[in-house]
Scaffold this active site. Structure first.
Site, mmCIF file in Angstrom:
data_model
loop_
_atom_site.group_PDB
_atom_site.id
_atom_site.type_symbol
_atom_site.label_atom_id
_atom_site.label_comp_id
_atom_site.label_asym_id
_atom_site.label_seq_id
_atom_site.Cartn_x
_atom_site.Cartn_y
_atom_site.Cartn_z
ATOM 1 N N CYS A 1 28.597 -47.267 3.459
ATOM 2 C CA CYS A 1 29.210 -47.052 4.798
ATOM 3 C C CYS A 1 30.510 -46.447 4.785
ATOM 4 C CB CYS A 1 28.774 -48.137 5.627
ATOM 5 S SG CYS A 1 30.078 -49.436 5.288
ATOM 6 N N LYS B 1 7.479 -64.117 -34.906
ATOM 7 C CA LYS B 1 8.775 -63.609 -34.215
ATOM 8 C C LYS B 1 8.091 -63.025 -32.879
ATOM 9 C CE LYS B 1 12.324 -63.834 -35.774
ATOM 10 N NZ LYS B 1 13.236 -63.348 -36.939
ATOM 11 N N CYS C 1 33.262 -48.173 0.753
ATOM 12 C CA CYS C 1 31.969 -48.824 0.352
ATOM 13 C C CYS C 1 31.105 -47.552 0.156
ATOM 14 C CB CYS C 1 31.487 -49.466 1.782
ATOM 15 S SG CYS C 1 29.715 -49.825 1.555
ATOM 16 N N TYR D 1 12.902 -80.724 -37.363
ATOM 17 C CA TYR D 1 11.457 -80.108 -37.370
ATOM 18 C C TYR D 1 11.042 -80.293 -38.838
ATOM 19 C CZ TYR D 1 14.505 -76.251 -39.757
ATOM 20 O OH TYR D 1 15.643 -75.743 -40.221
ATOM 21 N N GLU E 1 5.172 -75.300 -33.556
ATOM 22 C CA GLU E 1 6.275 -75.534 -32.797
ATOM 23 C C GLU E 1 7.107 -74.320 -32.496
ATOM 24 O OE1 GLU E 1 8.546 -78.622 -34.516
ATOM 25 O OE2 GLU E 1 9.178 -77.602 -36.197
ATOM 26 N N CYS F 1 32.735 -54.811 0.803
ATOM 27 C CA CYS F 1 32.678 -53.948 1.973
ATOM 28 C C CYS F 1 33.110 -54.807 3.358
ATOM 29 C CB CYS F 1 31.257 -53.346 2.055
ATOM 30 S SG CYS F 1 31.206 -52.548 3.617
ATOM 31 N N LYS G 1 10.475 -71.705 -32.901
ATOM 32 C CA LYS G 1 11.424 -71.296 -33.783
ATOM 33 C C LYS G 1 12.721 -71.329 -32.823
ATOM 34 C CE LYS G 1 12.565 -68.289 -37.684
ATOM 35 N NZ LYS G 1 14.146 -68.147 -37.461
ATOM 36 N N ASP H 1 16.636 -70.694 -31.994
ATOM 37 C CA ASP H 1 17.547 -69.805 -32.303
ATOM 38 C C ASP H 1 18.845 -70.391 -32.544
ATOM 39 O OD1 ASP H 1 18.366 -67.409 -32.848
ATOM 40 O OD2 ASP H 1 18.112 -66.516 -31.175
ATOM 41 N N CYS I 1 26.998 -52.240 8.157
ATOM 42 C CA CYS I 1 27.089 -51.767 6.818
ATOM 43 C C CYS I 1 25.301 -51.557 6.359
ATOM 44 C CB CYS I 1 27.652 -52.191 5.799
ATOM 45 S SG CYS I 1 27.297 -51.487 4.191
HETATM 46 S S1 IVH Z 1 10.871 -74.883 -40.973
HETATM 47 C C1 IVH Z 1 10.845 -74.074 -45.831
HETATM 48 N N1 IVH Z 1 10.585 -74.946 -38.284
HETATM 49 O O1 IVH Z 1 14.283 -70.700 -39.329
HETATM 50 C C2 IVH Z 1 11.579 -73.631 -44.405
HETATM 51 N N2 IVH Z 1 12.553 -73.579 -39.626
HETATM 52 O O2 IVH Z 1 13.828 -68.847 -41.706
HETATM 53 C C3 IVH Z 1 11.341 -74.733 -43.559
HETATM 54 N N3 IVH Z 1 14.027 -72.680 -37.961
HETATM 55 O O3 IVH Z 1 16.928 -71.390 -41.358
HETATM 56 C C4 IVH Z 1 11.772 -74.274 -42.223
HETATM 57 N N4 IVH Z 1 12.850 -73.325 -36.111
HETATM 58 O O4 IVH Z 1 16.544 -73.158 -39.826
HETATM 59 C C5 IVH Z 1 11.416 -74.565 -39.368
HETATM 60 N N5 IVH Z 1 10.612 -75.282 -35.961
HETATM 61 C C6 IVH Z 1 11.143 -74.660 -37.115
HETATM 62 C C7 IVH Z 1 12.399 -73.630 -37.129
HETATM 63 C C8 IVH Z 1 12.993 -73.483 -38.401
HETATM 64 C C9 IVH Z 1 13.945 -72.494 -36.580
HETATM 65 C C10 IVH Z 1 14.823 -71.901 -38.923
HETATM 66 C C11 IVH Z 1 15.561 -72.680 -39.856
HETATM 67 C C12 IVH Z 1 15.518 -71.710 -40.997
HETATM 68 C C13 IVH Z 1 14.965 -70.613 -40.580
HETATM 69 C C14 IVH Z 1 13.998 -70.035 -41.794
#
Ligand code: IVH
Length: 672
Positions: free
Chosen positions: A417, A314, A414, A225, A113, A432, A115, A117, A438
């Site tokens: 022109c 990442k 401008c 998650y 899934e 402008c 990650k 931010d 122009c």
């Molecule tokens: S699982 C045992 N799933 O990433 C750790 N973490 O470095 C289980 N994060 O602070 C984490 N999306 O908040 C997991 N789909 C995802 C995530 C996720 C973002 C963040 C999480 C944690 C950091 C881990």
């Protein structure tokens, strides 16, 4: 009293259903006005009967007065972090360690899934009711931010199950959706306040507000998650099924989740998600891979503070440092001057960036970007790269010592022109004034006219338009249609074949639908959607041209500002000449005006049942249709609302069974 208790229960359910539809499924069920009305009714009821108030009531989300601090909470199950992989090799090594650790033949299975931010959060549900939520902190102890978490409508206050576990800790991420972030920052800019650097910072700042009333205004979102401590519940056997279970409890989870096999499956997912990254509604910084079977996860265990069974793969960073080599000023289609920072090329958000917009004079001043500065550039999603801020400590000394020497100023004339530049009151843009002649404005107007979503003339890029305008071959979009072989043969890099292709593309763009043509005209304030609405409403260009501001305002979503811009455009005699020339060139075809498929309730289906005492069915039907909705005869899962009058029968029962929102006549009238 029993009646009040029952009504309170119904209202809570209606409101939380609406929250779920709106914030989790992104598929609103009732209009804001109706939502507010239900919430008010519940508040009144709870004020009159305080004994009915429950901690999970939606009225408790709003947030009371500020806290002094956030109490510390120890996590029953620690909140650990993930190790990162930055290359395919590192992913392959992770997969190898997993297979060796499990001592099993064949490919390993992973739940994958995004990650997110954002910020890690844990939610504690006891007997299915939300009791507390906390930040990650150092992984073992976090801060109790329950009051702020309650304001997040995507977080259920009660789990949707008749048999809730005695305890369930849900782990997930709080973040701000891009559209809410953009809105927040636009509001900040409008008020002359400092905008947030990115959605993550905005989410962090909002979650750590001591006053939950501020958090409530910030519109945070949440994705689950995983789980932490659990008591009295049988967890499913796999990570994928755990997430499905959380979704069934009505927690928001990633629509982009999958189960894949082996390194090839992981990398294919990484690439696929990477392609979607720009168009997601939230920022992500990677993909997370977790061994799917929970028993296998347990067997693999942890090394120091990170699991062996999971890894974060990442994506390239969306923010990088680079140096400003110059600041140029561009002139747009409407004459607006935009300062643009020319950057030392830098790889950010997956592409090499060499320019970043500074938006306008105020923004450039506020950020005080100067040539030679080291800056943070950000490219998130499909948005134009932006200078986030100057790294002041790296500013070269000459501008530090004599700030006036290199402070950026917008030119008074401008740059193309040399006509005067003016800034009208209430506008952020300086323009402008030479709208007719122009060359920069002409070029931009033509580029807009030929662009893919407008007249879609392929092969007419900026280099070519530049030449056509500079050599006087094309002055307005209408001139494109009188180009011929002889005239374009002499252009740079114009081989016979490409000249033929260009003329063919221009010819093919004749007879475009009216909506495209209106959009192509480049009327200020008229984007693609408004152009469609106008075409649908008026059907014929001449009807649109003849409309005064008042008539224009009958089109859905056209307010006074847009109406004035349209009327002014068509009054301009130069524009009239160009439009006549485009008519001679048969650039567009008129179409019949159509019933609105826009409007407040566009695409919504209502079912009327029973007698509406004051309104009558026909009047109600007319109101629905005027607002773009449909009045249907029978109730199904697709029905958005049932309007139930007196003596409503089986349709009402059906609506109750399906959980379709039910309105009485008063509620219906309220919506309109
Ligand atoms: S699982 C045992 N799933 O990433 C750790 N973490 O470095 C289980 N994060 O602070 C984490 N999306 O908040 C997991 N789909 C995802 C995530 C996720 C973002 C963040 C999480 C944690 C950091 C881990």
């Amino acid at each position: 009293m029993d009646g009040a208790a029952e009504r309170a229960r119904d209202l809570r359910r209606l409101i939380e259903d609406a929250n779920y539809r709106y914030y989790v499924l992104d598929d609103p069920a009732i209009p804001d006005a109706e939502y507010d009305r239900l919430l008010r009714e519940l508040q009144d009821l709870e004020t009159a009967h305080p004994e009915l108030l429950t901690p999970d009531s939606p009225t408790q989300r709003v947030g009371a007065g500020p806290l002094k601090d956030f109490p510390q909470v120890a996590h029953e199950v620690p909140m650990l972090s993930l190790n990162n992989a930055f290359s395919e090799g590192e992913v392959a090594a992770f997969d190898r360690r997993v297979r060796e650790g499990l001592e099993r033949e064949g490919e390993a299975e992973y739940a994958v899934e995004p990650k997110y931010d954002g910020l890690a959060i844990t939610l504690r549900y006891e007997q299915g009711v939300f009791v507390r939520g906390a930040t990650r902190g150092d992984g073992y102890t976090g801060e109790d931010v329950s009051a702020n978490l309650r304001t997040i409508r995507a977080i259920p206050m009660r789990l949707e199950t008749p048999t809730p576990p005695a305890l369930l800790e849900v782990r997930g991420e709080v973040l701000m959706l891009r559209r809410d972030f953009d809105k927040l920052n636009q509001d900040a800019r409008d008020k002359g306040e400092k905008p947030f650097v990115n959605p993550r910072n905005a989410a962090a700042g909002s979650l750590r507000q001591l006053d939950p009333r501020i958090t409530a205004k910030r519109r945070l979102h949440f994705f689950a998650y995983g789980v932490g401590a659990v008591r009295d519940a049988e967890l499913p056997a796999t990570q994928g099924a755990v997430i499905d279970w959380l979704a069934a409890l009505r927690l928001p989870v990633a629509a982009q989740r999958r189960v894949v096999s082996g390194v090839a499956g992981l990398l294919a997912y990484y690439n696929e998600l990477g392609e979607q990254r720009g168009s997601l509604s939230f920022d992500i910084d990677g993909a997370v891979y977790k061994v799917n079977r929970l028993a296998d996860q347990e067997r693999l265990g942890f090394v120091s503070r990170a699991p062996r069974f999971a890894i974060a793969h990442k994506y390239p960073a969306q923010e990088e440092l680079t140096v400003v080599e110059a600041i140029d000023v561009q002139v747009g289609r409407t004459g607006a001057l935009t300062p643009v920072a020319r950057l030392k090329p830098v790889f950010v958000g997956g592409v090499t960036v060499t320019n970043a917009t500074l938006h306008n004079e105020d923004e450039a001043r506020r950020k005080d970007v100067r040539v030679g500065d080291t800056v943070i550039v950000r490219r998130a999603g499909d948005v134009i790269p932006e200078v986030v801020k100057v790294v002041l400590k790296s500013r070269p000394w000459p501008s530090l010592v004599k700030p006036w020497q290199s402070r950026f100023e917008l030119p008074k004339v401008c740059p193309v022109c040399e006509s005067p530049v003016v800034r009208l009151q209430g506008e952020t843009a300086s323009r402008c004034i030479n709208t007719m002649e122009c060359p920069a404005q002409r070029k931009q107007a033509i580029l807009h006219f030929v662009s893919r979503r407008a007249m879609d003339i392929e092969g007419l890029g900026d280099k070519l338009v530049e030449q056509l305008v500079d050599r006087g071959l094309v002055q307005t979009p209408a001139d494109l249609y009188s180009l011929d072989m002889e005239r374009i043969a002499g252009l740079d890099r114009m081989a016979e074949k490409s000249a033929e292709n260009l003329l063919a593309a221009i010819a093919a763009s004749r007879n475009r639908p009216l909506a495209r043509f209106i959009f192509a005209l480049g009327i200020r304030q008229v984007g693609e959607q408004t152009a469609k609405d106008l075409a649908r409403h008026f059907g014929q260009l001449d009807a649109l041209r003849a409309a005064d501001a008042e008539t224009l305002m009958r089109v859905p979503d056209v307010g006074p500002v847009v109406a004035a811009a349209i009327a002014a455009f068509f009054q301009e005699s130069h524009n009239q000449v160009v439009i006549e020339a485009l008519r001679d060139a048969r650039a567009w075809v008129d179409g019949e005006a159509q019933a609105p498929s826009s409007g407040r309730y566009a695409g919504k289906t209502f079912v009327l049942t029973g007698t509406l005492p004051n309104l009558g069915r026909d009047a109600a039907k007319a109101m629905i249709e005027a607002a773009g909705g449909k009045a249907a005869g029978s109730v199904s899962k697709k029905t958005d609302y049932v309007v139930a009058g007196d003596e409503a029968g089986s349709k009402l029962t059906k609506a109750q069974e399906l959980g379709v929102p039910i309105l009485d006549e008063a509620a219906f009238l309220n919506m309109f």
